[in-house]
Design an enzyme around this catalytic site. Sequence first.
Site, PDB file in Angstrom:
ATOM      1  N   ASN A 160       1.133  -1.300  -0.019  1.00 14.48           N
ATOM      2  CA  ASN A 160       0.178   0.244   0.461  1.00 14.48           C
ATOM      3  C   ASN A 160       1.079   1.471  -0.103  1.00 14.48           C
ATOM      4  OD1 ASN A 160       0.781  -0.241   2.661  1.00 14.48           O
ATOM      5  ND2 ASN A 160      -1.103  -0.343   3.388  1.00 14.48           N
ATOM      6  N   HIS A 209      -2.763   6.306  11.764  1.00 11.09           N
ATOM      7  CA  HIS A 209      -2.284   6.771  10.256  1.00 11.09           C
ATOM      8  C   HIS A 209      -2.877   6.498   8.981  1.00 11.09           C
ATOM      9  CE1 HIS A 209      -1.883   2.845   9.831  1.00 11.09           C
ATOM     10  NE2 HIS A 209      -0.954   2.466   9.301  1.00 11.09           N
ATOM     11  N   LYS A 229       0.940   3.594  -7.609  1.00  9.27           N
ATOM     12  CA  LYS A 229       1.180   2.340  -6.752  1.00  9.27           C
ATOM     13  C   LYS A 229       1.555   1.396  -7.731  1.00  9.27           C
ATOM     14  CE  LYS A 229      -1.544   1.891  -2.753  1.00  9.27           C
ATOM     15  NZ  LYS A 229      -3.274   1.840  -2.554  1.00  9.27           N
TER      16      LYS A 229
END
Length: 498
Positions: free
Chosen positions: A219, A417, A491
């Site tokens: 991620n 976060h 990504k």
Amino acid sequence: MDTTHQMLDVTGPATATLSVGDSMSPITVIGTESIRESFGPQTYQQAINSRLAPGVSRVVLNPDAHVGYGAPVGCVMVSPTHVYPGPVGVDIKCSMSLLQTDLPADAIEEHTVRRKLIKAIAKRVPTGAGRGQRHVPKARSVDGSLGFRVATEGASKMVLKKLGIPKAWADRCEDAYHTAADGTSDSLAARLEWMGRDRDKLNRIESKYRQLGSYGGGNHFGEAEVVQVSQDPHARQIAEQIGLRHNHVAFLSHCGSRGFGHDLAMGQFRALKSSFQKQGLAFPAGDPQLVYAEADSPEGRLYLSDMAMGANFATVNHLLINALVLESFRDVFPGIRGELIYFISHNIVRREPIDGQTQWVHRKGATRALPAGHSQLVGTEFEHTGHPILLPGNPRDGSSVMVARPGAALSAFSVNHGAGRQMSRTKAKKNLSQTTIDQDLLDHDIVSNCRVYPRDEAPDAYKDFREVLDSVVGADLAMEVARLKAKFVLKDGAPADD
Ligand SMILES: Nc1nc2c(ncn2[C@@H]2O[C@H](COP(=O)(O)O)[C@@H](O)[C@H]2O)c(=O)[nH]1
Ligand SMILES: [Mn+2]
Ligand SMILES: [Mn+2]
């Protein structure tokens, strides 16, 4: 059926406590009711195991909590005496950073322009597990001696100069460099020299240095954003003070210490586990992932040294990525300017004043949240605003820039976060439709570098971002100063054809 959730003592609209025994402070749970339900029994069990582990004085579960390595991702674990590598994580100093440009939002409205930017960035900053530097100007390639200085000095003047990173950016880092427990970088240098004592070991270390300036997989991401500053006058004033520009393009990055930090973390787990086994010590709750050391012991000091080197690597990795991203934007928009808003970590342990004493604060998938006036901000440019908190949600629903409120004392001066996973990777791959994900992103005017967006990274694999933000605000931990609207995302996935 999750019975732990029913044992919570609800204390406010987005706060609860979980008692673990009469003589211990309870676990602090941050989250609206639906968020608290989302945690599930295993996350609660990991929080309980962490709270009952030796030397631990406090545990906080944040709204993004989900099952992690030993302790949940999205938790804070505090100890006056002990350090725990599991509740730091294997991606030492995984972090977020935000670069603000002076490019107006409408300059990247055209998809063709966004594709050019994606291409320029992907050429310099690779995504993908194991991938390292690509098309980096010779002056910026990282050889053994520069890699050594990165790991031992962090964002020192010399390292920044060599890599072409503006030196002012070091002041926008939560920590620009980390030292050994004795406060020196010399001890780190001695340790690293010892680690590279034979050719094979040195080759492996040097191959990891060459990952500097790359995102990695999973991620980790780079994302172009349009900044939407809050309409609230107080929040707007803070947003402007910290350097945000309404309706201008910013770039959010998420990555950590790459293979270099991973090797250090795994080496420490192996060493500490074998030391436990040799001494016949039991792991907390029988879980080897909760292995620990007293901070002021030879093992503890070695752990802190290795963590410091991983953290230095992560810091310079982010700064270099930001410099390369700015350079990429300049390929398409010559002369534009960019400033780092902040670089902030979410996998680290550091010494901080908590509950009237200096303690080791482990933030595992948790972000520090110091409000205006906090003793650690005195004399910094964030003394009167609080430092920026970078809180990603998902590309479709946006991300947030916040500053802490005095109420953050409740969570050991920490917030979540991110949104946190609500589906495992396996479940996301099985349940989510590729066509729907790709169409959904296009419907939200988001372009990506991937031909097909990774299903296990789809927005719906993460918790509802609105509910997550309501939890932070409802618990009075932080206030939003700006929302980030994604325009394109890089990504790890099959690259788009063009
Ligand atoms: N804006 C975006 N946010 C994202 C994306 N992918 C993940 N995320 C969020 O980041 C955190 C990071 O979690 P970590 O445990 O790996 O550190 C995660 O909880 C999500 O909310 C993205 O592509 N864009
Ligand atoms: Mn990471
Ligand atoms: Mn991370």
